[in-house]
Design a protein around this motif. Structure first.
Motif, PDB file in Angstrom:
ATOM      1  N   LEU A 110       0.793  -1.226   0.000  1.00  0.00           N
ATOM      2  CA  LEU A 110       0.000   0.000   0.000  1.00  0.00           C
ATOM      3  C   LEU A 110       0.831   1.285   0.000  1.00  0.00           C
ATOM      4  O   LEU A 110       0.472   2.218  -0.726  1.00  0.00           O
ATOM      5  N   PRO A 111       1.930   1.409   0.750  1.00  0.00           N
ATOM      6  CA  PRO A 111       2.666   2.679   0.731  1.00  0.00           C
ATOM      7  C   PRO A 111       3.191   3.063  -0.647  1.00  0.00           C
ATOM      8  O   PRO A 111       3.101   4.227  -1.035  1.00  0.00           O
ATOM      9  N   ASN A 112       3.729   2.116  -1.411  1.00  0.00           N
ATOM     10  CA  ASN A 112       4.221   2.429  -2.749  1.00  0.00           C
ATOM     11  C   ASN A 112       3.097   2.895  -3.650  1.00  0.00           C
ATOM     12  O   ASN A 112       3.234   3.871  -4.393  1.00  0.00           O
ATOM     13  N   ARG A 113       2.001   2.203  -3.585  1.00  0.00           N
ATOM     14  CA  ARG A 113       0.854   2.556  -4.418  1.00  0.00           C
ATOM     15  C   ARG A 113       0.306   3.931  -4.033  1.00  0.00           C
ATOM     16  O   ARG A 113      -0.033   4.742  -4.884  1.00  0.00           O
ATOM     17  N   ARG A 114       0.235   4.176  -2.749  1.00  0.00           N
ATOM     18  CA  ARG A 114      -0.281   5.459  -2.269  1.00  0.00           C
ATOM     19  C   ARG A 114       0.661   6.599  -2.622  1.00  0.00           C
ATOM     20  O   ARG A 114       0.220   7.691  -3.009  1.00  0.00           O
ATOM     21  N   ALA A 115       1.971   6.396  -2.520  1.00  0.00           N
ATOM     22  CA  ALA A 115       2.939   7.435  -2.852  1.00  0.00           C
ATOM     23  C   ALA A 115       2.856   7.797  -4.335  1.00  0.00           C
ATOM     24  O   ALA A 115       2.903   8.979  -4.695  1.00  0.00           O
ATOM     25  N   HIS A 116       2.713   6.792  -5.190  1.00  0.00           N
ATOM     26  CA  HIS A 116       2.590   7.062  -6.626  1.00  0.00           C
ATOM     27  C   HIS A 116       1.281   7.796  -6.940  1.00  0.00           C
ATOM     28  O   HIS A 116       1.263   8.713  -7.766  1.00  0.00           O
ATOM     29  N   ALA A 117       0.217   7.415  -6.292  1.00  0.00           N
ATOM     30  CA  ALA A 117      -1.067   8.087  -6.509  1.00  0.00           C
ATOM     31  C   ALA A 117      -1.004   9.538  -6.031  1.00  0.00           C
ATOM     32  O   ALA A 117      -1.530  10.436  -6.701  1.00  0.00           O
ATOM     33  N   ASP A 118      -0.366   9.771  -4.885  1.00  0.00           N
ATOM     34  CA  ASP A 118      -0.228  11.139  -4.385  1.00  0.00           C
ATOM     35  C   ASP A 118       0.635  11.981  -5.315  1.00  0.00           C
ATOM     36  O   ASP A 118       0.354  13.158  -5.549  1.00  0.00           O
ATOM     37  N   GLU A 119       1.677  11.375  -5.859  1.00  0.00           N
ATOM     38  CA  GLU A 119       2.555  12.092  -6.777  1.00  0.00           C
ATOM     39  C   GLU A 119       1.820  12.462  -8.071  1.00  0.00           C
ATOM     40  O   GLU A 119       1.944  13.589  -8.566  1.00  0.00           O
ATOM     41  N   ARG A 120       1.040  11.528  -8.601  1.00  0.00           N
ATOM     42  CA  ARG A 120       0.253  11.820  -9.796  1.00  0.00           C
ATOM     43  C   ARG A 120      -0.761  12.932  -9.534  1.00  0.00           C
ATOM     44  O   ARG A 120      -0.959  13.822 -10.355  1.00  0.00           O
ATOM     45  N   TYR A 121      -1.399  12.878  -8.381  1.00  0.00           N
ATOM     46  CA  TYR A 121      -2.391  13.889  -8.044  1.00  0.00           C
ATOM     47  C   TYR A 121      -1.748  15.255  -7.876  1.00  0.00           C
ATOM     48  O   TYR A 121      -2.311  16.277  -8.284  1.00  0.00           O
ATOM     49  N   LEU A 122      -0.561  15.308  -7.279  1.00  0.00           N
ATOM     50  CA  LEU A 122       0.140  16.561  -7.098  1.00  0.00           C
ATOM     51  C   LEU A 122       0.540  17.173  -8.435  1.00  0.00           C
ATOM     52  O   LEU A 122       0.385  18.378  -8.642  1.00  0.00           O
ATOM     53  N   THR A 123       1.022  16.355  -9.361  1.00  0.00           N
ATOM     54  CA  THR A 123       1.368  16.880 -10.686  1.00  0.00           C
ATOM     55  C   THR A 123       0.116  17.358 -11.433  1.00  0.00           C
ATOM     56  O   THR A 123       0.167  18.350 -12.148  1.00  0.00           O
ATOM     57  N   GLU A 124      -0.983  16.673 -11.213  1.00  0.00           N
ATOM     58  CA  GLU A 124      -2.244  17.096 -11.819  1.00  0.00           C
ATOM     59  C   GLU A 124      -2.696  18.445 -11.261  1.00  0.00           C
ATOM     60  O   GLU A 124      -3.159  19.318 -11.997  1.00  0.00           O
TER      61      GLU A 124
ATOM     62  N   ARG B  71      -0.747  20.741  -9.936  1.00  0.00           N
ATOM     63  CA  ARG B  71       0.175  21.768 -10.397  1.00  0.00           C
ATOM     64  C   ARG B  71      -0.106  22.140 -11.855  1.00  0.00           C
ATOM     65  O   ARG B  71       0.055  23.294 -12.243  1.00  0.00           O
ATOM     66  N   ALA B  72      -0.500  21.181 -12.669  1.00  0.00           N
ATOM     67  CA  ALA B  72      -0.785  21.448 -14.072  1.00  0.00           C
ATOM     68  C   ALA B  72      -2.030  22.317 -14.228  1.00  0.00           C
ATOM     69  O   ALA B  72      -2.084  23.164 -15.121  1.00  0.00           O
ATOM     70  N   THR B  73      -3.032  22.131 -13.397  1.00  0.00           N
ATOM     71  CA  THR B  73      -4.257  22.921 -13.515  1.00  0.00           C
ATOM     72  C   THR B  73      -4.050  24.334 -12.982  1.00  0.00           C
ATOM     73  O   THR B  73      -4.745  25.248 -13.395  1.00  0.00           O
ATOM     74  N   LYS B  74      -3.109  24.504 -12.058  1.00  0.00           N
ATOM     75  CA  LYS B  74      -2.821  25.816 -11.496  1.00  0.00           C
ATOM     76  C   LYS B  74      -2.096  26.708 -12.500  1.00  0.00           C
ATOM     77  O   LYS B  74      -2.290  27.911 -12.519  1.00  0.00           O
ATOM     78  N   ALA B  75      -1.247  26.133 -13.306  1.00  0.00           N
ATOM     79  CA  ALA B  75      -0.407  26.913 -14.224  1.00  0.00           C
ATOM     80  C   ALA B  75      -1.113  27.341 -15.475  1.00  0.00           C
ATOM     81  O   ALA B  75      -2.178  27.316 -15.785  1.00  0.00           O
TER      82      ALA B  75
END
Length: 101
Positions: free
Chosen positions: A81-95, A97-101
């Motif tokens: 679960l931690p690896n999966r959750r970290a990747h999901a959080d990273e994808r969400y953060l990039t998403e 940041r992309a909508t903010k710019a």
């Protein structure tokens, strides 16, 4: 066999899951109740399948397999679960940041 006896390995499985939650790394990514409840469900499922196959409560293999299933689930969840959750959080953060710019 009494159907209520499935609660005994489920409680023991929940105890194994709770112990594993505090002994294994990665608990900050796993909720408080996820590991014990998943371990209890695994123990109850194996116990029920074994009972339906004709094993009785004095059968040692039924106890060993049900508690082993809870141990395996308790070890796999904090590892996966931690690896999966970290990747999901990273994808969400990039998403975000992309909508903010």
């Amino acid at each position: 066999m009494l159907p209520i006896l499935v609660l005994v390995p489920m409680v023991m499985g929940a105890a194994i899951g709770l112990l594993a939650r505090y002994l294994l790394p990665g608990r900050e990514w796993v909720g408080l109740f996820l590991n014990p409840l998943a371990a209890a469900a695994a123990a109850g499922l194996v116990w029920t399948i074994g009972a339906l196959m004709g094993a009785t409560t004095d059968n040692g293999w039924l106890w060993i397999l049900s508690l082993l299933a809870s141990l395996i689930v308790s070890i796999v969840i904090p590892r996966a679960l931690p690896n999966r959750r970290a990747h999901a959080d990273e994808r969400y953060l990039t998403e975000l940041r992309a909508t903010k710019a």
